[in-house]
Design an enzyme around this catalytic site. Structure first.
Site, PDB file in Angstrom:
ATOM      1  N   HIS A   1       0.805  -1.223   0.000  1.00 58.40           N
ATOM      2  CA  HIS A   1       0.000   0.000   0.000  1.00 58.40           C
ATOM      3  C   HIS A   1       0.846   1.285   0.000  1.00 58.40           C
ATOM      4  O   HIS A   1       0.672   2.153  -0.856  1.00 58.40           O
ATOM      5  CB  HIS A   1      -0.866   0.056   1.262  1.00 58.40           C
TER       6      HIS A   1
HETATM    7  C1  BDR Z   1      -2.632   0.707   5.556  1.00 53.31           C
HETATM    8  O1  BDR Z   1      -2.771   0.203   6.880  1.00 53.31           O
HETATM    9  C2  BDR Z   1      -1.549  -0.277   7.361  1.00 53.31           C
HETATM   10  O2  BDR Z   1      -1.688  -1.544   7.930  1.00 53.31           O
HETATM   11  C3  BDR Z   1      -0.596  -0.281   6.203  1.00 53.31           C
HETATM   12  O3  BDR Z   1       0.703   0.066   6.640  1.00 53.31           O
HETATM   13  C4  BDR Z   1      -1.161   0.752   5.272  1.00 53.31           C
HETATM   14  O4  BDR Z   1      -0.660   2.041   5.556  1.00 53.31           O
HETATM   15  C5  BDR Z   1      -3.430  -0.157   4.609  1.00 53.31           C
HETATM   16  O5  BDR Z   1      -4.773  -0.150   4.979  1.00 53.31           O
END
Ligand code: BDR
Ligand code: CA
Length: 330
Positions: A256
């Site tokens: 992400h």
């Molecule tokens: C986001 O939530 C976190 O767990 C990850 O690092 C990312 O920023 C994804 O939903």
């Protein structure tokens, strides 16, 4: 250990080439750690500093993880400011089901060789933005608490923010609840503040990050680099893949946070659309939902878009970018 001192404007001229000055605000986190390496590796950006926030794990863990990743990468010149240890108005709920208790389970990281900047995240942002000869891009890839606090504490410096490229939200799905993505859900009041800031905002949400899968085969490419950084990240990604295999049946993980950094590199990897984004700050079932109305160019005046929203990514180029980023470190 001595805290590192932020570089001043003299560090602006990098081979005569204009680089986008960025601050990465993060809660490492497996994908945050890769986002950090990408920001360190690419010539298109200059990482002024890293700020940390509680989210995937407690602030003590996310800060230690950021310091450890910079130590691994040999970039102890980058200042790290520790920020908010909880959301503006809610209690903290960590994502240990995804990232493990430390936030970065699965590999042996070095003991940090640097300390955090003594005055904390908001002051570090103010210092770096105030000292920068050009407007600065913020890349928040955790809950938006630090950024909201900065906007409130330093309204005059807010005008020197060129762009806020957020990893968070979604047009049509959720991951922490059916309605919401984790970063926005964790601190919806802070997210609402950022989307209403009037600064140019890009939302890199789950619709695009779920296209950005790094497979286990890709992770093995990192191991075959035969470097310490390659081995650490191969192990981290193997751990991160477990949650996505169990939850979604995927053979890899969406990275992400690195998508937000990749977008800032301006290499044409991520396609965006103008949109009107509102954040739901109500309780439970709708908490943290991003309500996104895509805006056609003909409707711009009527709907007043407040963000660009990521809709597509070239996965193959993204994976190559990440492999090359990891390969840039010993
Ligand atoms: C986001 O939530 C976190 O767990 C990850 O690092 C990312 O920023 C994804 O939903
Ligand atoms: Ca994150």
């Amino acid at each position: 250990m001595r805290p590192v001192v932020p570089a001043g404007p003299a560090a602006d001229a990098a081979g005569g080439r204009r680089r986008t000055a960025i601050i990465l605000d993060c809660d490492p986190g497996h994908d945050d750690a890769l986002a950090m390496l990408l920001a360190l590796a690419r010539p298109e950006v200059r990482l002024l500093g890293v700020t940390t926030v509680a989210g995937n794990a407690t602030l003590a863990h996310t800060t230690r993880n950021a310091l450890a990743v910079l130590t691994l990468a040999g970039r102890t010149d980058i200042p790290v400011g520790a920020g908010a240890d909880r959301p503006l108005r809610r209690s903290l709920q960590v994502a240990d089901h995804v990232h493990g208790e430390s936030g970065l389970e699965g590999a042996e990281l070095p003991v940090p060789a640097i300390d955090p900047w003594p005055e904390g995240a908001v002051e570090l942002m103010a210092h770096l933005i105030g000292a920068s000869s050009e407007a600065v891009t913020l890349v928040p890839v955790g809950p938006l608490t630090n950024v909201a606090m900065f906007l409130d504490a330093y309204p005059t410096l807010a005008g020197r923010i060129a762009h806020i490229c957020v990893m968070g939200g979604a047009i049509g799905e959720g991951n922490i609840t059916p309605a919401a993505e984790f970063n926005i859900w964790q601190d919806p009041e802070a997210a609402a503040r950022v989307f209403a800031s009037g600064r140019p905002v890009t939302m890199i949400g789950l619709d695009v990050t779920h296209q950005a899968l790094f497979t286990l085969a890709d992770a093995e490419r990192l191991r075959s680099l035969a470097t310490r950084t390659g081995a650490v990240f191969a192990d981290l990604l193997r751990y991160f893949a477990r949650f996505h295999a169990d939850r979604y049946g995927w053979e890899g993980s969406p990275i992400h946070d690195a998508v937000a950094v990749a977008h800032v590199l301006d290499l044409g990897l991520v396609e965006t659309r103008s949109a009107r984004v509102e954040v739901e700050t109500g309780d439970e079932s709708s908490r943290g939902r991003t309500i996104v109305e895509l805006v056609d160019p003909a409707d711009q005046e009527r709907l007043a878009p407040n963000a660009e929203v990521g809709v597509r990514i070239d996965r193959e180029r993204f994976v190559e970018l990440l492999v090359a980023a990891v390969a840039a470190f010993p």
